[in-house]
Design a protein around this motif. Structure first.
Motif, PDB file in Angstrom:
ATOM      1  N   HIS A  34      -4.060   0.416  -4.955  1.00  0.00           N
ATOM      2  CA  HIS A  34      -2.827   1.190  -4.799  1.00  0.00           C
ATOM      3  C   HIS A  34      -1.686   0.470  -5.509  1.00  0.00           C
ATOM      4  O   HIS A  34      -1.588  -0.757  -5.429  1.00  0.00           O
ATOM      5  N   VAL A  40      -8.495   0.122   0.966  1.00  0.00           N
ATOM      6  CA  VAL A  40      -7.489   0.255  -0.080  1.00  0.00           C
ATOM      7  C   VAL A  40      -6.802  -1.104  -0.199  1.00  0.00           C
ATOM      8  O   VAL A  40      -6.694  -1.844   0.782  1.00  0.00           O
ATOM      9  N   ASN A  60      -3.678  -3.583  -2.533  1.00  0.00           N
ATOM     10  CA  ASN A  60      -2.791  -3.905  -3.640  1.00  0.00           C
ATOM     11  C   ASN A  60      -2.923  -5.401  -3.884  1.00  0.00           C
ATOM     12  O   ASN A  60      -3.881  -6.020  -3.422  1.00  0.00           O
ATOM     13  N   ASP A  66      -6.904   9.988   0.950  1.00  0.00           N
ATOM     14  CA  ASP A  66      -7.788   8.820   1.057  1.00  0.00           C
ATOM     15  C   ASP A  66      -8.651   8.889   2.312  1.00  0.00           C
ATOM     16  O   ASP A  66      -9.829   8.499   2.297  1.00  0.00           O
ATOM     17  N   GLU A 126      -4.830   3.306 -11.169  1.00  0.00           N
ATOM     18  CA  GLU A 126      -5.678   2.880 -10.060  1.00  0.00           C
ATOM     19  C   GLU A 126      -7.123   2.656 -10.518  1.00  0.00           C
ATOM     20  O   GLU A 126      -7.581   3.248 -11.500  1.00  0.00           O
ATOM     21  N   CYS A 162      -0.397  -0.774   0.880  1.00  0.00           N
ATOM     22  CA  CYS A 162      -1.867  -0.796   1.017  1.00  0.00           C
ATOM     23  C   CYS A 162      -2.262  -0.064   2.300  1.00  0.00           C
ATOM     24  O   CYS A 162      -2.745  -0.657   3.262  1.00  0.00           O
ATOM     25  N   ASP A 185      -1.558   6.547 -10.449  1.00  0.00           N
ATOM     26  CA  ASP A 185      -1.409   6.941  -9.035  1.00  0.00           C
ATOM     27  C   ASP A 185      -2.588   7.724  -8.470  1.00  0.00           C
ATOM     28  O   ASP A 185      -2.479   8.295  -7.387  1.00  0.00           O
TER      29      ASP A 185
END
Length: 222
Positions: A136, A163, A165, A146, A101, A140, A120
């Motif tokens: 991530h 967040v 992806n 978080d 990440e 997402c 991760d």
């Protein structure tokens, strides 16, 4: 964890975000002092009458502008979404390939930093700033830890926390001062997310989130 790869840079978007954040901070101060919301044209903050308490603010002018200052929150969010697509998309791709990440902060100065984390997870001291995202490797959506981080960042004055992806972005957006009531609602959400066992339970928890000055948006539940 000690971060591995580190990037410190700035671009046109992050510098625009910095200028808008400065206006937002001034407008929030003026609102608290005057008791009514000032307006903005995204270059200056406008009040009906500039009092002595506001005399040192060079970016405050007397008059009226087309937008209520709260539009600055939305404007900063729009710029950050553009920033994420242009700057962070490659990192999101890499996270999907490697599970490693990355976290980004746009600072008040207009500079931005990107740190490489671990598989991760990515954890480190959080600087004061405007906006933050971490990548991530899967869905997402914010995990319970978080959300705890989002709470800490809102306390520091952040406007948007996301967040992402390589297919979607979810975010919390502050639309006013972060109050104890907002914090209470976010902490309730964090506890419910921690208990959720299925995607449907997670969806129900997030769609029921209701806070006066913090909103949550994700394409997953639309």
């Amino acid at each position: 964890m000690s971060a591995k790869r580190q990037v410190l840079s700035k671009n046109e978007i992050s510098l625009k975000m910095s200028k808008l954040y400065e206006l937002l901070t001034i407008a929030e101060d003026a609102h608290e002092i005057l008791g009514y919301p000032p307006t903005t044209d995204f270059n200056f903050v406008y009040v009906k009458k500039k009092t002595e308490e506001l005399s040192e603010y060079d970016l405050i002018k007397e008059g009226n502008a087309p937008y209520e200052y709260r539009q600055l929150y939305e404007k900063i969010k729009e710029l950050y979404m553009e920033f994420l697509v242009k700057v962070m998309a490659n990192y999101a791709d890499e996270t999907m390939r490697t599970q490693i990440e990355y976290i980004n902060f746009v600072l008040k100065s207009g500079e931005y930093v990107i740190f490489e984390g671990d598989i991760d997870k990515v954890t480190m001291p959080m600087p004061s700033g405007i906006a933050s995202v971490h990548t991530h490797p899967g869905i997402c959506i914010f995990s319970a830890p978080d959300i705890e981080t989002a709470d800490s960042l809102f306390v520091k004055g952040y406007v948007v926390i996301a967040v992402m992806n390589n297919e979607c972005i979810s975010y919390f957006l502050r639309k006013g001062p972060y109050t104890p009531e907002d914090q209470q609602e976010l902490r309730k959400l964090q506890k419910k997310v921690k208990k959720a066992k299925t995607f449907d339970e997670l969806k129900e928890v997030y769609t029921s989130f209701n806070s006066e000055n913090v909103i949550f948006r994700t394409p997953l539940f639309s």
